[in-house]
Design a protein around this motif. Structure first.
Motif, mmCIF file in Angstrom:
data_model
loop_
_atom_site.group_PDB
_atom_site.id
_atom_site.type_symbol
_atom_site.label_atom_id
_atom_site.label_comp_id
_atom_site.label_asym_id
_atom_site.label_seq_id
_atom_site.Cartn_x
_atom_site.Cartn_y
_atom_site.Cartn_z
ATOM 1 N N TYR A 362 1.455 6.336 -2.102
ATOM 2 C CA TYR A 362 1.762 5.243 -2.316
ATOM 3 C C TYR A 362 2.163 4.728 -0.702
ATOM 4 C CZ TYR A 362 2.192 5.533 -7.399
ATOM 5 O OH TYR A 362 2.352 5.738 -8.639
ATOM 6 N N PHE A 364 4.274 1.301 1.450
ATOM 7 C CA PHE A 364 5.030 0.240 1.298
ATOM 8 C C PHE A 364 4.382 -0.877 2.309
ATOM 9 C CE2 PHE A 364 7.961 3.038 -0.934
ATOM 10 C CZ PHE A 364 8.776 2.113 -1.734
ATOM 11 N N ASP A 368 9.666 -4.155 -0.917
ATOM 12 C CA ASP A 368 9.599 -4.286 -2.446
ATOM 13 C C ASP A 368 8.269 -4.383 -3.017
ATOM 14 O OD1 ASP A 368 12.439 -4.897 -2.378
ATOM 15 O OD2 ASP A 368 11.709 -6.913 -1.543
ATOM 16 N N GLU A 369 7.208 -4.006 -1.936
ATOM 17 C CA GLU A 369 5.873 -4.010 -2.610
ATOM 18 C C GLU A 369 5.062 -2.760 -2.001
ATOM 19 O OE1 GLU A 369 3.705 -7.708 -1.968
ATOM 20 O OE2 GLU A 369 5.751 -9.028 -2.157
ATOM 21 N N ALA A 370 4.244 -2.128 -2.768
ATOM 22 C CA ALA A 370 3.391 -1.044 -2.415
ATOM 23 C C ALA A 370 2.183 -1.130 -2.856
ATOM 24 C CB ALA A 370 4.030 0.179 -2.832
ATOM 25 N N ALA A 407 5.432 -0.151 -6.028
ATOM 26 C CA ALA A 407 6.813 0.365 -5.460
ATOM 27 C C ALA A 407 7.668 1.097 -6.127
ATOM 28 C CB ALA A 407 7.456 -1.242 -4.692
#
Lengths: 423, 115
Positions: A362, A364, A368-370, A407
């Motif tokens: 993952y 980012f 707050d977003e991934a 995320a």
């Protein structure tokens, strides 16, 4: 009973609701003497798996530091309020499992005598040696970038004091001054890492130094999850992030650390904060063991991650030549477990068996977003191969909730993998 | 645990061709080595990949202990065959054969097993 034992193993490795207590069931009476060098996501997990599988064996973990500082999520330390302490893990739980933890720098290995030389501690002998040495920087491979230069222009590509130094420099930046990052050609640790870092430094600038900008000078024209990163950059950081690839004069040819400048073929870039991600190689102890080749990395048979250059030595993690499996914490951690299963079989007179491996990374793009990339691999016939039809990246133009879900998955992954390796 | 007997026996053929392994003295008669064969079998190795993410239940990732074998098999097959699926699990499941999905489903089955 056998099924129970297998389940106990996985529970002991953190895969199960009651993960913290491990029943010491005697799987085997092997008295093998196994030494693991390097206490990161690979080495700690290899030691744990072997201590669980072979309770009668001697398992020793060697690392120069009593505390490990994890790289995954360290870009959040640079770009958000995440403290470096959230990245740090000790080896107490491994000791409780019966692993002998030695805090000392391994300085040499004799693959014929099967001995390890330690600085300030007794030498060790081994029946099987597992090296999880991570990376070292190839100092001066990029002209002008050596250890002294890294104290002025941090790489922060090993988490710890370098991460703190780069963050301090960002905090001292005057609003309106720029930040530059230099990215090398592959292979290097964490292929999407530079672009996650670029995203989170751009987030930092956007929220705290809004008149400043990050310029990324890249020695490549394409990179991991490129379309997804560029989509996020144009949405979130149109005024705070500029990426220049190799065909746009992005390749840094020379570093002037004292002058705080990076030179490409046609231009010199000056900035008060410069993050140089330099060319890399296997950790030096692999060179001393004679398991690295001319590429600077370690060839392995991926069945049990045995070195193809030395007997009774296994190599896992970033140090290996394992492409298409990337140099990631997830890969190192899984390679460690598969290596440990193979070593347990070998010292018990059984052959390692082929299996299916996987990786998920993952990244980012904001706090707050991934976005993610996944792959699935076979390890038969002396090679890791991507299984066709599987793997791939998050969808483009996805709903915000998908980025938020990934995320949340990333945060859950970090908790799971660190408690599995160190907890 | 129907598949374990096969997996215990099969690796023993490999042993005969192996040279010495350090100071260990493995013996075909030693039941401990049979146990290692089972503790390191294909299902266990496959499950290692799941353990990178799936442990205790979190808000974002399920605990596999809460599936029964049938439900886990169905979920993995659905991930594998939904051609328009884009989640991480869709992308991963496409790499596993039906036989390996069955092994994983049975492996994580908690029925009758004390936690």
């Amino acid at each position: 009973m056998i099924g129970l034992d297998r389940r106990s193993l996985l529970k002991g490795l953190g895969l199960g609701a009651a993960a913290l207590t491990l029943p010491f069931q005697a799987f085997a009476r092997s008295k093998a003497n196994i030494v693991v060098i390097g206490g990161g996501f690979g080495g700690a997990s290899a030691a744990r798996t072997l201590a669980t599988l072979l309770p009668s064996a001697s398992v020793t973990l060697v690392d120069a530091n009593p505390v490990y500082t994890a790289c995954p999520f360290s870009n959040l330390v640079l770009g958000t309020d995440r403290p470096l302490s959230a990245q740090q893990f000790g080896y107490d739980s491994l000791q409780r499992l019966g692993v002998t933890v030695v805090t000392a720098l391994a300085t040499d290995i004799d693959p014929v005598a099967q001995t390890v030389t330690l600085q300030g501690a007794e030498d060790l002998t081994y029946d099987r040696l597992i090296l999880s040495p991570g990376i070292d920087m190839r100092w001066n491979a990029l002209e002008g970038y050596d250890e002294a230069a890294a104290e002025l222009l941090p790489h922060a590509w090993k988490a710890g004091p370098q991460t703190t130094l780069l963050r301090q420099q960002l905090d001292a930046l005057e609003d309106g001054d720029n930040v530059i990052m230099s990215v090398p050609t592959a292979p290097f640790r964490c292929p999407p890492g530079p672009y996650e870092r670029a995203s989170l430094i751009a987030h930092y600038l956007k929220t705290r130094k809004p008149r400043s900008k990050l310029i990324v000078l890249d020695a490549k024209d394409s990179f991991s999850k490129m379309a997804l990163f560029q989509e996020a950059w144009s949405e979130h950081y149109p005024d705070h992030l500029e990426w220049r690839g190799a065909s746009d004069d992005g390749t840094v040819a020379r570093v002037d650390a004292v002058g705080r400048a990076l030179e490409t073929d046609f231009e010199t870039f000056y900035a008060p904060v410069i993050n140089v991600i330099p060319p890399q190689k296997t950790g030096f102890i692999a060179d001393r063991a004679g398991v690295s080749d001319a590429t600077g990395w370690c060839p392995i048979d991926p069945l049990a991650f045995e070195s193809t250059l030395q007997d009774n030595i296994h190599v896992i993690g970033d140090a290996t030549i394992a492409a298409p499996m990337p140099k990631s914490a997830f890969s190192a951690n899984l390679q460690a477990k598969i290596c440990a299963l193979g070593v347990a079989r070998l010292v018990s007179g059984l052959s390692p068996e082929p299996t299916v491996l996987a990786n998920t990374c993952y990244s980012f793009t904001t706090p707050d977003e991934a976005i993610s990339i996944a792959g699935v691999y076979s390890n038969e016939n002396n090679a890791l191969k991507s299984i066709s039809g599987a793997g791939g990246v998050s969808p483009l133009a996805a709903d915000k909730t998908i980025r938020a879900q990934e995320a949340a998955q990333a945060r859950s992954w970090f908790e799971t993998i660190t408690s599995g390796a160190f907890g | 645990m129907p598949k374990t007997s096969l997996l215990v026996v099969a690796p023993l053929f490999g042993f005969l061709s192996l040279a010495g392994c350090g100071d260990t003295s493995p013996s075909l008669d030693d039941p401990a080595n049979n146990t290692i064969g089972a503790a390191t079998d294909r299902a266990t190795a496959l499950a290692m990949a799941c353990s990178g993410c799936h442990a205790a239940q979190s808000d974002a990732v399920v605990s596999l202990d809460e599936y029964g074998a049938d439900a886990l098999r169905d979920a993995l097959r659905r991930y594998k065959t939904e051609s328009d699926g884009t989640t991480v699990m869709h992308r991963l499941a496409r790499g596993y054969s039906d036989e390996d999905v069955d092994l994983l489903a049975t492996y994580f089955d908690t029925e009758g097993v004390e936690p």
